[in-house]
Design a protein around this motif. Structure first.
Motif, PDB file in Angstrom:
ATOM      1  N   MET A   1       0.845  -1.203   0.000  1.00 38.61           N
ATOM      2  CA  MET A   1       0.000   0.000   0.000  1.00 38.61           C
ATOM      3  C   MET A   1       0.873   1.243   0.000  1.00 38.61           C
ATOM      4  O   MET A   1       1.879   1.316   0.708  1.00 38.61           O
ATOM      5  N   ALA A   2       0.507   2.224  -0.794  1.00 36.86           N
ATOM      6  CA  ALA A   2       1.241   3.477  -0.837  1.00 36.86           C
ATOM      7  C   ALA A   2       0.748   4.387   0.296  1.00 36.86           C
ATOM      8  O   ALA A   2      -0.038   3.990   1.144  1.00 36.86           O
ATOM      9  N   ASN A   3       1.212   5.624   0.288  1.00 37.07           N
ATOM     10  CA  ASN A   3       0.829   6.616   1.305  1.00 37.07           C
ATOM     11  C   ASN A   3       1.204   6.155   2.709  1.00 37.07           C
ATOM     12  O   ASN A   3       0.496   6.428   3.682  1.00 37.07           O
ATOM     13  N   LEU A   4       2.342   5.464   2.820  1.00 33.01           N
ATOM     14  CA  LEU A   4       2.785   4.971   4.124  1.00 33.01           C
ATOM     15  C   LEU A   4       3.602   6.046   4.843  1.00 33.01           C
ATOM     16  O   LEU A   4       4.839   6.087   4.764  1.00 33.01           O
ATOM     17  N   THR A   5       2.880   6.915   5.530  1.00 32.74           N
ATOM     18  CA  THR A   5       3.487   7.968   6.334  1.00 32.74           C
ATOM     19  C   THR A   5       2.717   8.090   7.637  1.00 32.74           C
ATOM     20  O   THR A   5       1.571   7.668   7.730  1.00 32.74           O
ATOM     21  N   ASN A   6       3.352   8.679   8.624  1.00 35.07           N
ATOM     22  CA  ASN A   6       2.669   8.988   9.887  1.00 35.07           C
ATOM     23  C   ASN A   6       3.470  10.065  10.598  1.00 35.07           C
ATOM     24  O   ASN A   6       4.688   9.948  10.735  1.00 35.07           O
ATOM     25  N   TYR A   7       2.797  11.117  11.040  1.00 37.32           N
ATOM     26  CA  TYR A   7       3.485  12.230  11.698  1.00 37.32           C
ATOM     27  C   TYR A   7       2.929  12.514  13.090  1.00 37.32           C
ATOM     28  O   TYR A   7       3.151  13.582  13.646  1.00 37.32           O
ATOM     29  N   HIS A   8       2.205  11.557  13.646  1.00 35.67           N
ATOM     30  CA  HIS A   8       1.633  11.737  14.986  1.00 35.67           C
ATOM     31  C   HIS A   8       1.871  10.453  15.765  1.00 35.67           C
ATOM     32  O   HIS A   8       1.117   9.481  15.636  1.00 35.67           O
ATOM     33  N   SER A   9       2.932  10.427  16.564  1.00 31.77           N
ATOM     34  CA  SER A   9       3.204   9.267  17.413  1.00 31.77           C
ATOM     35  C   SER A   9       3.916   9.735  18.673  1.00 31.77           C
ATOM     36  O   SER A   9       4.634  10.738  18.668  1.00 31.77           O
ATOM     37  N   HIS A  10       3.699   9.000  19.738  1.00 30.82           N
ATOM     38  CA  HIS A  10       4.150   9.411  21.078  1.00 30.82           C
ATOM     39  C   HIS A  10       5.113   8.388  21.659  1.00 30.82           C
ATOM     40  O   HIS A  10       4.841   7.186  21.640  1.00 30.82           O
ATOM     41  N   THR A  11       6.210   8.878  22.191  1.00 31.71           N
ATOM     42  CA  THR A  11       7.249   8.007  22.729  1.00 31.71           C
ATOM     43  C   THR A  11       7.277   8.089  24.253  1.00 31.71           C
ATOM     44  O   THR A  11       6.445   8.759  24.871  1.00 31.71           O
ATOM     45  N   THR A  12       8.253   7.420  24.831  1.00 33.14           N
ATOM     46  CA  THR A  12       8.396   7.422  26.286  1.00 33.14           C
ATOM     47  C   THR A  12       8.815   8.790  26.829  1.00 33.14           C
ATOM     48  O   THR A  12       8.884   8.966  28.046  1.00 33.14           O
ATOM     49  N   TYR A  13       9.095   9.749  25.963  1.00 36.43           N
ATOM     50  CA  TYR A  13       9.304  11.118  26.446  1.00 36.43           C
ATOM     51  C   TYR A  13       8.002  11.682  27.019  1.00 36.43           C
ATOM     52  O   TYR A  13       8.024  12.626  27.802  1.00 36.43           O
ATOM     53  N   CYS A  14       6.857  11.130  26.579  1.00 31.89           N
ATOM     54  CA  CYS A  14       5.564  11.566  27.129  1.00 31.89           C
ATOM     55  C   CYS A  14       4.801  10.322  27.559  1.00 31.89           C
ATOM     56  O   CYS A  14       5.279   9.576  28.411  1.00 31.89           O
ATOM     57  N   ASP A  15       3.634  10.067  26.989  1.00 33.29           N
ATOM     58  CA  ASP A  15       2.838   8.906  27.406  1.00 33.29           C
ATOM     59  C   ASP A  15       2.892   7.755  26.408  1.00 33.29           C
ATOM     60  O   ASP A  15       2.105   6.820  26.490  1.00 33.29           O
ATOM     61  N   GLY A  16       3.830   7.821  25.475  1.00 35.48           N
ATOM     62  CA  GLY A  16       4.028   6.701  24.569  1.00 35.48           C
ATOM     63  C   GLY A  16       4.687   5.533  25.278  1.00 35.48           C
ATOM     64  O   GLY A  16       5.257   5.686  26.359  1.00 35.48           O
ATOM     65  N   LYS A  17       4.622   4.371  24.665  1.00 37.78           N
ATOM     66  CA  LYS A  17       5.054   3.141  25.331  1.00 37.78           C
ATOM     67  C   LYS A  17       6.345   2.553  24.777  1.00 37.78           C
ATOM     68  O   LYS A  17       6.699   1.423  25.117  1.00 37.78           O
ATOM     69  N   ALA A  18       7.053   3.304  23.941  1.00 37.03           N
ATOM     70  CA  ALA A  18       8.311   2.809  23.392  1.00 37.03           C
ATOM     71  C   ALA A  18       9.185   3.993  22.989  1.00 37.03           C
ATOM     72  O   ALA A  18       8.724   5.136  22.889  1.00 37.03           O
ATOM     73  N   SER A  19      10.439   3.709  22.752  1.00 35.50           N
ATOM     74  CA  SER A  19      11.386   4.751  22.357  1.00 35.50           C
ATOM     75  C   SER A  19      11.145   5.189  20.923  1.00 35.50           C
ATOM     76  O   SER A  19      10.500   4.483  20.128  1.00 35.50           O
ATOM     77  N   ALA A  20      11.689   6.349  20.574  1.00 33.53           N
ATOM     78  CA  ALA A  20      11.581   6.839  19.200  1.00 33.53           C
ATOM     79  C   ALA A  20      12.188   5.838  18.224  1.00 33.53           C
ATOM     80  O   ALA A  20      11.633   5.579  17.150  1.00 33.53           O
ATOM     81  N   GLU A  21      13.310   5.263  18.587  1.00 40.56           N
ATOM     82  CA  GLU A  21      13.968   4.314  17.681  1.00 40.56           C
ATOM     83  C   GLU A  21      13.102   3.078  17.455  1.00 40.56           C
ATOM     84  O   GLU A  21      13.039   2.560  16.335  1.00 40.56           O
ATOM     85  N   THR A  22      12.420   2.605  18.491  1.00 42.55           N
ATOM     86  CA  THR A  22      11.544   1.441  18.330  1.00 42.55           C
ATOM     87  C   THR A  22      10.416   1.745  17.344  1.00 42.55           C
ATOM     88  O   THR A  22      10.062   0.907  16.500  1.00 42.55           O
ATOM     89  N   PHE A  23       9.838   2.958  17.443  1.00 39.73           N
ATOM     90  CA  PHE A  23       8.796   3.354  16.491  1.00 39.73           C
ATOM     91  C   PHE A  23       9.362   3.391  15.078  1.00 39.73           C
ATOM     92  O   PHE A  23       8.717   2.933  14.117  1.00 39.73           O
ATOM     93  N   ILE A  24      10.549   3.936  14.919  1.00 38.46           N
ATOM     94  CA  ILE A  24      11.142   4.078  13.589  1.00 38.46           C
ATOM     95  C   ILE A  24      11.460   2.710  12.993  1.00 38.46           C
ATOM     96  O   ILE A  24      11.220   2.459  11.795  1.00 38.46           O
ATOM     97  N   LEU A  25      11.977   1.795  13.801  1.00 37.97           N
ATOM     98  CA  LEU A  25      12.263   0.448  13.303  1.00 37.97           C
ATOM     99  C   LEU A  25      10.982  -0.253  12.861  1.00 37.97           C
ATOM    100  O   LEU A  25      10.967  -0.985  11.858  1.00 37.97           O
ATOM    101  N   GLU A  26       9.901  -0.033  13.606  1.00 39.43           N
ATOM    102  CA  GLU A  26       8.611  -0.606  13.213  1.00 39.43           C
ATOM    103  C   GLU A  26       8.127   0.015  11.902  1.00 39.43           C
ATOM    104  O   GLU A  26       7.582  -0.683  11.033  1.00 39.43           O
ATOM    105  N   ALA A  27       8.332   1.319  11.748  1.00 37.76           N
ATOM    106  CA  ALA A  27       7.939   1.990  10.504  1.00 37.76           C
ATOM    107  C   ALA A  27       8.731   1.444   9.321  1.00 37.76           C
ATOM    108  O   ALA A  27       8.172   1.202   8.235  1.00 37.76           O
ATOM    109  N   ILE A  28      10.018   1.227   9.514  1.00 36.59           N
ATOM    110  CA  ILE A  28      10.843   0.646   8.448  1.00 36.59           C
ATOM    111  C   ILE A  28      10.346  -0.755   8.108  1.00 36.59           C
ATOM    112  O   ILE A  28      10.200  -1.126   6.937  1.00 36.59           O
TER     113      ILE A  28
END
Length: 280
Positions: A1-28
């Motif tokens: 599927m195309a249009n694979l982008t996301n600009y709204h996600s929350h990390t452990t710096y706030c109330d997110g449940k994983a690090s920024a790198e973990t989110f990025i690895l999942e996105a990759i």
């Protein structure tokens, strides 16, 4: 599927449940080509869901490090979701405007009660109903008006690239009063609100966070024809707090947008907001 982008996600710096790198690895792993981190910006007081002021510098440096580390695999962008509280704390103040971010999301999660106390309206629906009784005399019209008026004030002040979950209150307010969407006063508020957004030429997100669990998009699906007719540009975001949820509701949202008449969505490509064709 195309249009694979996301600009709204929350990390452990706030109330997110994983690090920024973990989110990025999942996105990759899921094939995203462009991804943004947008933790909740600091508030003037401590909360369990917002970033601490002293962490802002390390937050930005960490994302910059990850941009370089994964530059051959994905485009990474740094953002913040910034709340409008008062004239003294909102996305337009110098502190937020001067941060070296790639984009800023403007959102409202809290409104004032009669005692000028800030009350969180982005809570469980049952809690919202309790707050209606405790803080707002069970007057849903007043609460809804305050919410949209506050967002419009934020928009007028500027400092944001797009509007986060533009009618987030709609889910809880309609849980409190299932007839909400049929009221003329509500329809008039919504019409004036999105016309105002169009006049300001502001992008909004199509927030898919509650679609899988509650069948809700923000903005409400019923408002998409109006938004399309007004020519408002849209971005599809998942507002994910868990890495595994970054793609939740995207396919459905794109299909709904396309069937409504939208042919494009906005994405960041090579550091620029770009209009991209919806490809189903």
């Amino acid at each position: 599927m195309a249009n694979l982008t996301n600009y709204h996600s929350h990390t452990t710096y706030c109330d997110g449940k994983a690090s920024a790198e973990t989110f990025i690895l999942e996105a990759i792993n899921k094939g995203f080509y462009s991804y943004g981190i947008s933790s909740h910006a600091p508030l003037p007081y401590h909360t369990h869901w917002s970033m601490n002021m002293e962490d802002v510098d390390s937050y930005i440096k960490e994302i910059d490090f990850l941009k370089n580390k994964y530059k051959d695999m994905i485009q990474i962008y740094s953002g913040l979701e910034i709340d409008y509280l008062t004239a003294g704390h909102n996305p337009s103040i110098p502190f937020f405007k001067n941060l070296p971010l790639d984009y800023r999301i403007g959102s409202v999660h809290l409104i004032e009660n009669d005692s000028n106390e800030l009350v969180d309206i982005d809570v469980k629906s049952e809690t919202f109903c309790e707050f209606m009784n405790i803080h707002f005399h069970n007057d849903i019209k007043i609460v809804v008006k305050k919410y949209f008026e506050k967002i419009m004030t934020m928009i007028s002040l500027g400092g944001i690239d797009f509007l986060g979950h533009p009618d987030k209150i709609s889910m809880n307010a309609s849980f409190y009063d299932p007839n909400l969407f049929s009221y003329k006063w509500y329809k008039d508020i919504i019409n004036d609100y999105f016309n105002f957004i169009a006049e300001k030429n502001l992008m909004i997100e199509i927030n898919t966070k509650a679609y899988k669990t509650r069948g809700f998009l923000f903005p409400n699906i019923d408002n998409l024809h109006l938004i399309h007719n007004l020519g408002i540009k849209v971005i599809v975001n998942s507002d994910s707090h868990y890495p595994e949820n970054i793609n939740d509701g995207r396919k459905e949202a794109l299909e709904i947008l396309y069937s409504t008449g939208f042919k494009t969505v906005m994405e960041i490509d090579n550091n620029r907001w770009t209009e991209k064709e919806i490809i189903l």
